[in-house]
Design an enzyme around this catalytic site. Structure first.
Site, PDB file in Angstrom:
ATOM      1  N   GLN A   1      -6.141  -3.564  10.568  1.00 19.84           N
ATOM      2  CA  GLN A   1      -4.886  -3.486  11.193  1.00 19.84           C
ATOM      3  C   GLN A   1      -4.988  -2.325  12.264  1.00 19.84           C
ATOM      4  O   GLN A   1      -3.842  -1.788  12.509  1.00 19.84           O
ATOM      5  CB  GLN A   1      -3.621  -3.267  10.138  1.00 19.84           C
ATOM      6  CG  GLN A   1      -3.571  -4.544   9.504  1.00 19.84           C
ATOM      7  CD  GLN A   1      -2.223  -4.438   8.690  1.00 19.84           C
ATOM      8  OE1 GLN A   1      -1.115  -4.385   9.089  1.00 19.84           O
ATOM      9  NE2 GLN A   1      -2.294  -3.975   7.355  1.00 19.84           N
TER      10      GLN A   1
ATOM     11  N   ASP B   1      -0.974   8.010   4.649  1.00 20.29           N
ATOM     12  CA  ASP B   1      -0.784   6.661   4.927  1.00 20.29           C
ATOM     13  C   ASP B   1      -1.000   6.324   6.179  1.00 20.29           C
ATOM     14  O   ASP B   1      -1.337   6.942   7.134  1.00 20.29           O
ATOM     15  CB  ASP B   1       0.845   6.421   4.855  1.00 20.29           C
ATOM     16  CG  ASP B   1       1.192   4.958   4.596  1.00 20.29           C
ATOM     17  OD1 ASP B   1       0.300   4.136   4.242  1.00 20.29           O
ATOM     18  OD2 ASP B   1       2.359   4.677   4.684  1.00 20.29           O
ATOM     19  N   GLU B   2      -1.316   4.810   6.278  1.00 19.27           N
ATOM     20  CA  GLU B   2      -1.956   4.314   7.725  1.00 19.27           C
ATOM     21  C   GLU B   2      -3.063   5.078   8.193  1.00 19.27           C
ATOM     22  O   GLU B   2      -3.202   5.328   9.526  1.00 19.27           O
ATOM     23  CB  GLU B   2      -0.695   4.150   8.474  1.00 19.27           C
ATOM     24  CG  GLU B   2       0.540   3.514   8.152  1.00 19.27           C
ATOM     25  CD  GLU B   2       0.386   2.096   8.288  1.00 19.27           C
ATOM     26  OE1 GLU B   2      -0.796   1.675   8.439  1.00 19.27           O
ATOM     27  OE2 GLU B   2       1.210   1.403   7.915  1.00 19.27           O
TER      28      GLU B   2
ATOM     29  N   LYS C   1       0.779  -1.039   0.012  1.00 19.97           N
ATOM     30  CA  LYS C   1       0.046   0.268   0.135  1.00 19.97           C
ATOM     31  C   LYS C   1       0.867   1.253   0.024  1.00 19.97           C
ATOM     32  O   LYS C   1       0.368   2.338  -0.668  1.00 19.97           O
ATOM     33  CB  LYS C   1      -1.029  -0.179   1.406  1.00 19.97           C
ATOM     34  CG  LYS C   1      -0.330  -0.037   2.498  1.00 19.97           C
ATOM     35  CD  LYS C   1      -1.372  -0.051   3.691  1.00 19.97           C
ATOM     36  CE  LYS C   1      -0.802  -0.253   5.121  1.00 19.97           C
ATOM     37  NZ  LYS C   1       0.316   0.710   5.230  1.00 19.97           N
ATOM     38  N   THR C   2       2.049   1.262   0.878  1.00 20.06           N
ATOM     39  CA  THR C   2       2.677   2.489   0.867  1.00 20.06           C
ATOM     40  C   THR C   2       3.393   2.735  -0.517  1.00 20.06           C
ATOM     41  O   THR C   2       3.815   3.762  -1.219  1.00 20.06           O
ATOM     42  CB  THR C   2       3.855   2.377   1.905  1.00 20.06           C
ATOM     43  OG1 THR C   2       3.205   2.284   3.151  1.00 20.06           O
ATOM     44  CG2 THR C   2       4.798   3.595   2.028  1.00 20.06           C
TER      45      THR C   2
ATOM     46  N   ARG D   1       2.906 -10.941  10.453  1.00 23.53           N
ATOM     47  CA  ARG D   1       4.102 -10.587   9.980  1.00 23.53           C
ATOM     48  C   ARG D   1       5.331 -11.756   9.473  1.00 23.53           C
ATOM     49  O   ARG D   1       6.229 -11.493   9.011  1.00 23.53           O
ATOM     50  CB  ARG D   1       4.777 -10.286  11.500  1.00 23.53           C
ATOM     51  CG  ARG D   1       4.335  -9.214  12.378  1.00 23.53           C
ATOM     52  CD  ARG D   1       4.111  -7.805  11.581  1.00 23.53           C
ATOM     53  NE  ARG D   1       2.644  -7.847  11.016  1.00 23.53           N
ATOM     54  CZ  ARG D   1       2.453  -6.966   9.778  1.00 23.53           C
ATOM     55  NH1 ARG D   1       3.225  -5.982   9.338  1.00 23.53           N
ATOM     56  NH2 ARG D   1       1.234  -6.862   9.382  1.00 23.53           N
TER      57      ARG D   1
END
Length: 659
Positions: free
Chosen positions: A273, A243-244, A51-52, A614
């Protein structure tokens, strides 16, 4: 949002070769996200979906379409992430646009506040109070009120006072509402806490200081109450990229809203998340985004490039139990791998043995320690694993510890430097003054009442205009140190740090920490080495105030070696990845914890989702029958997050009877 489409959103057509390059670099969903012209855009992106990367390619695409770099505002949450965004954009374009604004919400807020500080009754050289500075200021205010010592200790215990005030300011609730909701057992202190909150605002103004919360709240205040300032930035930033977004709080979301009507709003995030409610993150910001902005385009980026299909399937199965979410289904085209392992062991000692055995096998199969992580819900779950690692001589590092620059000796040195930069910084004055022989809190209060009346308290102190009634010897030593620093205020920061030591702080260090002098002295040396990268004192101090973690706590061990296993809380592991992940302590009452309530349970499940994703190839989950931390009491059984999983998505290893 009102008048959202009142601006011209047209983007110049891109060069065909550039578009072909994008198609070769991005999958179809990422490409759509990077190139769409929708003025409201949500990139709903799962873990490991790039996504980033998609956000950076969108920024590059806008610049390639002749949007001026100064018309872009890129916002994220950590200095590390902001630095990586700039590096990746520079790599993609071949240069980093000089006028591009890209940084954390707090750093951009600080930048804006320095330009308009006078509107908030500050000057541009204001100090940013960190958490420890704020706690010190609140404690000092409390001592001026008619509060008993016992009540004062209760109000300050474990940061209660600061937490209530910060929660109120970040949530938009009154202090009464916060206390009635979360601290009803402390309502008897409501009036006192409310009084402290008001005095705290006055003290910050008097000290020419903002705290960390102010960097957002005062930014919002500028936009809401000064339309000309707001419109200045709305005209400048035609494209706001975040972002985020799932980590935003109500203040950050409101700031973004205020750009609407003049800017295109593009955000990426993953509601699954959202794990920082304790930091006031509001999952409702991302859940409501498609409805808040008319004709919002939602692009789902569901391909996971990190994990094996088996790990992705386990994550999908778990998160499906959450009620309020934006639907998406992760998938992975990576080669099939081993099913995640659920190990049932007798107790935490056998759990540690299970982890050690598998680490040994993984290393024998060529997986380095740096590609292995042990994750946990809470730090108290780690001792047995840490003991086992130490006994076997396995090198490891931890995440989530005390920040280096929160150490007392580092804070002392920084306080000297802050006074040189901002002579009205009362917290820093108090810290360095009370270090000196014979100078206590009461003596300082009387002295400061006189010093702060001068146009420049530092110059007044150096000139000897005011002296304390007691502690004159200590005051003269401090005055000499400050005079030395003031004369060299434009020197390189490492030289200023050296001057603090050469004056009288080295003697104080020896007196106050005789058993830890060497380690603490080395810590200050490390601070000076870090300071070499900054061009001046203001840049250095601002970096420390805004950075989330300048150093890990390595004062005793020196720098970490490259090949070390990682121990980390799950919250600290977000944004990282490893070949192999162990999640320990998967017991009901521990993970999820004993707190009840559906909203909390959903966040705990999101935390498990983050932990599982992760892992790239191997995932081990462990639960135990007996929890001897509770003196041999039988545990509440395996976590419901394990019990919810279909048996065909994991391999069960039952070691309970082998103990």
């Amino acid at each position: 949002m009102d008048d959202f489409f009142s601006f011209d959103n047209t983007i110049k057509e891109a060069n065909p070769k550039w578009l072909e390059f994008l198609k070769s670099e991005l999958n179809p969903q990422q490409f759509e996200f990077a190139t769409t012209e929708d003025p409201a855009l949500l990139g709903l992106a799962g873990p490991g979906s790039g996504k980033t990367r998609a956000l950076i390619y969108r920024a590059a695409h806008l610049i390639k379409c002749d949007v001026q770099p100064e018309e872009l505002l890129l916002l994220t949450f950590t200095n590390k992430a902001a630095g990586e965004m700039k590096e990746r954009l520079e790599s993609l374009l071949g240069f980093l646009p000089r006028d591009l604004w890209a940084g954390t919400f707090h750093s951009i807020g600080s930048r804006i506040l320095r330009r308009h500080a006078e509107r908030l009754e500050r000057t541009a050289n204001f100090t940013i109070l960190d958490e420890d500075d704020s706690r010190s200021a609140l404690k000092q205010i409390l001592t001026t009120l008619d509060v008993s010592d016992d009540d004062r200790k209760i109000i300050m215990k474990r940061g209660l006072l600061g937490r209530i005030i910060s929660q109120s300011r970040n949530s938009g609730l009154t202090i009464r509402e916060v206390m009635e909701e979360d601290y009803p057992y402390r309502l008897e202190y409501l009036e006192t806490i409310s009084q402290v909150a008001g005095l705290y605002e006055e003290k910050k103004q008097e000290s020419n200081a903002f705290d960390f919360d102010d960097l957002l709240l005062c930014w919002l205040d500028l936009f809401e109450n000064h339309p000309l300032i707001r419109d200045q930035y709305r005209r400048r930033f035609k494209h706001v990229l975040v972002d985020e977004f799932q980590d935003t709080n109500v203040v950050q979301a409101r700031i973004i809203d205020l750009f609407s009507g003049a800017s295109s709003i593009c955000v990426v995030g993953d509601d699954a998340q959202s794990i920082y409610a304790f930091r006031y993150a509001n999952i409702g910001n991302i859940l409501s985004f498609p409805e808040k902005y008319d004709r919002c385009q939602v692009v789902r980026m569901e391909q996971n490039y990190r994990s094996s299909p088996e790990i992705v399937e386990l994550a999908n199965q778990s998160i499906s139990y959450n009620r309020d979410q934006l639907q998406k289904t992760l998938f992975s085209k990576n080669p099939p791998g081993a099913k995640p392992v659920i190990a049932k062991v007798f107790d935490s000692r056998q759990e540690a043995s299970f982890v050690m055995q598998n680490i040994w096998e993984l290393q024998n199969n060529g997986i380095p320690l740096r590609e292995i992580a042990v994750l946990y819900r809470s730090s108290y779950l780690t001792p047995e694993v840490e003991f086992a690692l130490s006994r076997r001589g396995i090198s490891y590092r931890t995440y989530g510890g005390v920040k280096f620059f929160q150490k007392a000796h580092v804070k002392d040195v920084l306080a000297y430097l802050k006074i040189i930069y901002n002579p009205f910084d009362e917290n820093s004055w108090r810290r360095v003054a009370t270090l000196q022989k014979g100078l206590g809190q009461a003596s300082f209060d009387r002295l400061w009442a006189k010093l702060k009346s001068y146009e420049n308290p530092l110059e007044a102190a150096i000139s000897g205009c005011e002296k304390p009634a007691r502690g004159k010897e200590g005051w003269e030593l401090l005055r000499g140190t400050l005079e030395l620093l003031y004369k060299g205020k434009d020197d390189a920061v490492p030289d200023l740090i050296g001057a603090v030591l050469d004056a009288n702080y080295d003697d104080l260090l020896r007196q106050n920490y005789p058993d830890q002098y060497e380690d603490r002295f080395r810590g200050i040396e490390r601070l000076a080495i870090y300071a070499e990268r900054f061009k001046n004192l203001p840049a250095f101090l601002e970096s420390l105030a805004l950075e989330e973690s300048v150093f890990a706590d390595t004062s005793a061990a020196g720098l970490y070696s490259e090949d070390q296993l990682t121990l980390s809380t799950i919250h600290s592991a977000k944004g990282k990845e490893w070949d192999t992940v162990f999640i320990i302590g998967m017991n009901q009452g521990q993970f999820p914890s004993q707190r009840v309530g559906q909203a909390f349970l959903d966040e705990e499940r999101r935390l498990f989702y983050v932990a599982a994703t992760r892992a790239k190839r191997y995932l081990f989950l462990s639960t135990y029958l007996e929890d001897y931390r509770n003196y041999g009491a039988t545990s509440e059984g395996p976590s419901q997050f394990l019990r919810e999983l279909p048996p065909d998505c994991y391999q069960l290893v039952d070691l309970e009877g082998d103990y």
